[in-house]
Design a protein around this motif. Structure first.
Motif, PDB file in Angstrom:
ATOM      1  N   LEU A 468       0.836  -1.202   0.000  1.00 12.92           N
ATOM      2  CA  LEU A 468       0.000   0.000   0.000  1.00 12.92           C
ATOM      3  C   LEU A 468       0.872   1.253   0.000  1.00 12.92           C
ATOM      4  O   LEU A 468       0.612   2.205  -0.743  1.00 12.92           O
ATOM      5  CB  LEU A 468      -0.912   0.000   1.231  1.00 12.92           C
ATOM      6  CG  LEU A 468      -2.152  -0.873   1.118  1.00 12.92           C
ATOM      7  CD1 LEU A 468      -2.925  -0.880   2.427  1.00 12.92           C
ATOM      8  CD2 LEU A 468      -3.045  -0.357  -0.014  1.00 12.92           C
ATOM      9  N   LEU A 469       1.901   1.245   0.842  1.00 12.33           N
ATOM     10  CA  LEU A 469       2.806   2.392   0.908  1.00 12.33           C
ATOM     11  C   LEU A 469       3.455   2.636  -0.450  1.00 12.33           C
ATOM     12  O   LEU A 469       3.548   3.776  -0.929  1.00 12.33           O
ATOM     13  CB  LEU A 469       3.893   2.140   1.957  1.00 12.33           C
ATOM     14  CG  LEU A 469       3.448   2.246   3.417  1.00 12.33           C
ATOM     15  CD1 LEU A 469       4.592   1.889   4.342  1.00 12.33           C
ATOM     16  CD2 LEU A 469       2.942   3.658   3.698  1.00 12.33           C
ATOM     17  N   PHE A 470       3.855   1.556  -1.096  1.00 11.16           N
ATOM     18  CA  PHE A 470       4.516   1.644  -2.384  1.00 11.16           C
ATOM     19  C   PHE A 470       3.573   2.259  -3.425  1.00 11.16           C
ATOM     20  O   PHE A 470       3.945   3.178  -4.160  1.00 11.16           O
ATOM     21  CB  PHE A 470       4.975   0.252  -2.821  1.00 11.16           C
ATOM     22  CG  PHE A 470       5.674   0.243  -4.134  1.00 11.16           C
ATOM     23  CD1 PHE A 470       6.955   0.798  -4.258  1.00 11.16           C
ATOM     24  CD2 PHE A 470       5.054  -0.286  -5.262  1.00 11.16           C
ATOM     25  CE1 PHE A 470       7.598   0.790  -5.484  1.00 11.16           C
ATOM     26  CE2 PHE A 470       5.698  -0.285  -6.474  1.00 11.16           C
ATOM     27  CZ  PHE A 470       6.964   0.250  -6.592  1.00 11.16           C
ATOM     28  N   ILE A 471       2.328   1.762  -3.441  1.00 10.11           N
ATOM     29  CA  ILE A 471       1.351   2.275  -4.412  1.00 10.11           C
ATOM     30  C   ILE A 471       1.131   3.765  -4.192  1.00 10.11           C
ATOM     31  O   ILE A 471       1.127   4.567  -5.138  1.00 10.11           O
ATOM     32  CB  ILE A 471       0.012   1.504  -4.277  1.00 10.11           C
ATOM     33  CG1 ILE A 471       0.191   0.085  -4.807  1.00 10.11           C
ATOM     34  CG2 ILE A 471      -1.105   2.210  -5.046  1.00 10.11           C
ATOM     35  CD1 ILE A 471      -0.965  -0.829  -4.529  1.00 10.11           C
ATOM     36  N   ASN A 472       1.010   4.135  -2.920  1.00  8.93           N
ATOM     37  CA  ASN A 472       0.837   5.547  -2.578  1.00  8.93           C
ATOM     38  C   ASN A 472       1.984   6.386  -3.114  1.00  8.93           C
ATOM     39  O   ASN A 472       1.785   7.448  -3.714  1.00  8.93           O
ATOM     40  CB  ASN A 472       0.793   5.677  -1.049  1.00  8.93           C
ATOM     41  CG  ASN A 472      -0.525   6.265  -0.610  1.00  8.93           C
ATOM     42  OD1 ASN A 472      -1.367   6.568  -1.458  1.00  8.93           O
ATOM     43  ND2 ASN A 472      -0.695   6.432   0.684  1.00  8.93           N
ATOM     44  N   TYR A 473       3.188   5.856  -2.918  1.00  5.92           N
ATOM     45  CA  TYR A 473       4.406   6.551  -3.336  1.00  5.92           C
ATOM     46  C   TYR A 473       4.404   6.756  -4.837  1.00  5.92           C
ATOM     47  O   TYR A 473       4.658   7.858  -5.346  1.00  5.92           O
ATOM     48  CB  TYR A 473       5.599   5.731  -2.879  1.00  5.92           C
ATOM     49  CG  TYR A 473       6.931   6.339  -3.241  1.00  5.92           C
ATOM     50  CD1 TYR A 473       7.337   7.550  -2.658  1.00  5.92           C
ATOM     51  CD2 TYR A 473       7.772   5.726  -4.149  1.00  5.92           C
ATOM     52  CE1 TYR A 473       8.544   8.116  -2.977  1.00  5.92           C
ATOM     53  CE2 TYR A 473       8.988   6.287  -4.483  1.00  5.92           C
ATOM     54  CZ  TYR A 473       9.376   7.489  -3.900  1.00  5.92           C
ATOM     55  OH  TYR A 473      10.570   8.034  -4.240  1.00  5.92           O
TER      56      TYR A 473
END
Lengths: 488, 208
Positions: A468-473
């Motif tokens: 999720l963090l990666f997608i947000n980034y």
């Protein structure tokens, strides 16, 4: 070759057909149906727990016919005592129904007058509720007259009420507990010295709020005079169990009383301590439109492991419950066939035999436990004694004979829960709809499952969060890039 | 023209902002009949799924006797009765909503039932009886929420004051009871008539 074979077979068939009447196949046809109730309180057939063995009349036993006998009591040594009411006598037999003795006259040419109850203590003292003589009479182990207890001296019984005892029990300290006609304040408790101790376990008055308002505020004096008094239902029988608690039955219940407690277990202070954890309360048959006859118990007997069997006199059925109030089985029925009753009035048991007294047939019907009944009883006894290891095996045997035995699923589930086999326990408890124990098994199972799969669960969670963090980034990057594009 | 999904998604807006939501539903046509029908169908499905698939600990229904027709009726009948009684009463009492608008608003008000009850079904397999308080808490919340929404839907659709709304709702409930009574009476009479002719028919058949 072929031809001969056919001939032989034909011959054999004909022989069998001819000989058939001479070798009747003995079928265990029993004149009643046995059943139990499931979680939804629907009747479910069950194997017979008891089968009738004999119907014994007084004539057959060599004591002359009984005349409206009203009580049957089995002493601790297995002797069977009968209160033969209209013959004004007490008769007793040994376990195999050999005549032992009878009591007709005693003391100074004294005799009974319609005795309705008999009780025998550990040291073989006989107590007789000599109903129409208005007294309780005590005899010693040689059947010699000891003393009699007349109307207790008290203001609590109104002077107009006579003391006509019907049933009597005596506890280990020689205190007498008696039921008497017309006394509805509970069990009459008499001290060993003959003084009146008090009433015990009075049955409370049942009145609906609507009826109360009607009687109290709306009805006119005239109407009120015509109304009957509302009286508490009297107990009609009592039984002293192995823990010296008294089981009582309330029999004269009307349809409007359906669902009220008709069996009570009174502790020494007179409080009802009967455990009611079954699918329904122990009130006999559950009401259905097909069978509007409600159960009216008139006697009860209790084993040492607290399995109680109550007799429904009006329908001739016997209901057995365990110490938790689970219905084990129902059997018996009214009718004219062998093993049926016309008017069953008393029940008692000794080891694997159960005796029912019928005051219309004037007989004692003896029942013996079947393998099925034996298994159920031994499983409950083992559980009562705390031998949980053996219990499980018994319940499995019960289930082989009766896959509908919910009580066995509960027993099995509890045993497995104790042993830590949570998944199996859950299965069995779900079959028996035992949510209390199911949730315990489930809590353990869930905990074990969590511990076992901890690594997997944690890994998945961490990976998901990272993803999720990666997608947000990535999204942010894209936005920034888009903004730059626009600026350009 | 809004897309079907947008209309359906609008229900999520309605349940959290009922005053705006019901207003726009009626005046701005942000919802539609097809979405309303979908929500009603989802509610029915939720009820059936809840009966059939709730975990053992929280499922007190006799699954072997589950009758899907009865389940459908038990949701649909009160819903339709409400809508009809609502319409009957409010047309007389200066209500502004048409039948379709009443139907739409009431259907959209059922959304919390679907939103909360559906996720509760899988959750019922994961919790013990002791944790059941949470389960029943959410169940109750969904019902209270829905009831509030239904009250607000009546108020906003017909542009009533609070006092008038409650009076109307009492009237609607009485109206529902009356309709049920008349319905039962009617079926009973029909049955009697049918029975009467059937008996005559049998008599004739037996004689000739």
């Amino acid at each position: 070759m072929n031809r001969i074979n056919i001939r032989r077979v034909l011959l054999l068939v004909i022989m069998i057909m001819l000989l058939d009447p001479f070798f009747p196949i003995i079928k265990a046809r029993v004149a009643y149906e046995s059943y139990t109730y499931n979680y939804w309180l629907d009747p479910v057939p069950s194997p017979h727990p008891y089968v009738p063995v004999e119907e014994l009349s007084g004539e057959l036993l060599g004591v002359g016919d009984f005349d409206t006998p009203s009580d049957l009591f089995v002493a601790h040594n297995g002797f069977i005592y009968i209160a033969d009411t209209n013959n004004n006598r007490i008769v007793w037999f040994d376990q195999s129904f050999n005549f032992i003795n009878e009591l007709q006259t005693f003391g100074d040419n004294d005799s009974f007058n319609a005795p309705q109850g008999v009780y025998v203590t550990e040291d073989n003292h006989i107590y007789v509720a000599d109903t129409e003589n208005r007294r309780i009479v005590q005899f010693d182990q040689h059947a010699d007259y000891v003393r009699s207890f007349d109307r207790p001296v008290t203001d609590l019984i109104s002077d107009t009420t006579s003391f006509r005892p019907t049933k009597v029990v005596v506890d280990g300290a020689d205190r007498i507990y008696a039921l008497a006609i017309g006394i509805n304040s509970g069990i009459v408790e008499i001290n060993p010295d003959g003084t009146f101790q008090g009433f015990m376990g009075a049955s409370e008055v049942n009145i609906t709020p609507l009826e109360y308002v009607w009687r109290r505020f709306i009805a006119t004096d005239e109407q009120r005079q015509r109304m009957g008094l509302i009286l508490p239902t009297e107990y009609n029988n009592l039984y002293l169990d192995n823990e010296e608690f008294i089981f009582v039955t309330r029999g004269s219940v009307g349809l409007s009383d359906y669902g009220t407690d008709v069996i009570r277990r009174l502790n020494p202070t007179g409080v009802n301590v009967l455990r009611q954890f079954g699918y329904g309360d122990p009130i006999g048959d559950y009401f259905s439109r097909r069978n509007p006859n409600i159960t009216r118990f008139n006697d009860i007997t209790v084993t040492d492991y607290q399995v109680y069997t109550a007799l429904d006199g009006s329908n001739g059925k016997l209901f057995a419950y365990d110490y938790d109030g689970h219905l084990l089985y129902v059997f018996g029925g009214n009718g004219n066939r062998f093993g049926n009753f016309r008017s069953a009035v008393a029940v008692d048991q000794y080891e694997e035999m159960l005796y029912v007294l019928d005051d219309n047939k004037n007989t004692i019907t003896t029942f013996s436990m079947t393998d099925y009944g034996e298994m159920v009883h031994s499983a409950i006894r083992l559980h009562y004694e705390g031998r949980y290891q053996e219990v499980e095996q018994r319940w499995k045997e019960v289930l082989k004979l009766n896959a509908n035995a919910d009580i066995a699923y509960i027993g099995l589930g509890k045993a497995q829960l104790r042993r830590g086999e949570y998944q199996e326990a859950m299965q069995n408890l779900e079959l028996a709809h035992d949510r209390n124990n199911y949730t315990k098994a489930f809590a353990h199972y869930r905990r074990e499952w969590m511990i076992e799969h901890f690594t997997v669960i944690m890994t998945t969670t961490v990976i998901l969060i990272l993803l999720l963090l990666f997608i947000n980034y990535v999204r942010k990057l894209r936005k920034r890039w888009l903004v730059k594009e626009v600026k350009r | 023209m809004r897309s079907y999904l947008a209309e359906l998604k609008y229900s999520l807006h309605v349940v959290v902002r009922p005053f705006d939501g019901f207003w726009d539903l009626q005046r701005e046509q942000r919802g539609s009949l097809r979405a309303a029908l979908t929500i009603v169908l989802l509610t029915i499905a939720t009820y059936i799924f809840r009966r059939q698939y709730t975990g053992f600990l929280f499922n007190y229904n006799q699954i072997t006797r589950l009758n899907i027709v009865l389940e459908v009726i038990s949701v649909l009948l009160p819903f339709l009765l409400w809508c009809v009684a609502n319409w009957c009463l409010t047309t007389l009492a200066d209500g502004e909503g048409t039948f379709i608008e009443i139907f739409n608003a009431t259907a959209y008000a059922l959304t919390p039932i679907v939103l909360i009850n559906l996720p509760l079904i899988p959750i019922s397999y994961l919790i013990t009886s002791e944790e059941g308080a949470f389960y029943y808490f959410f169940l109750t919340i969904s019902l209270i929420w829905t009831v509030c929404l239904i009250i607000l839907s009546t108020m906003i659709t017909h542009q009533y004051s609070m006092k008038k709304t409650f009076l109307t709702i009492t009237g609607i409930l009485i109206g529902m009871a009356v309709m049920v009574f008349i319905g039962l009476l009617f079926t009973s009479v029909i049955q009697q008539i049918f029975g009467f002719f059937y008996v005559i028919y049998r008599e004739i058949v037996f004689r000739f």
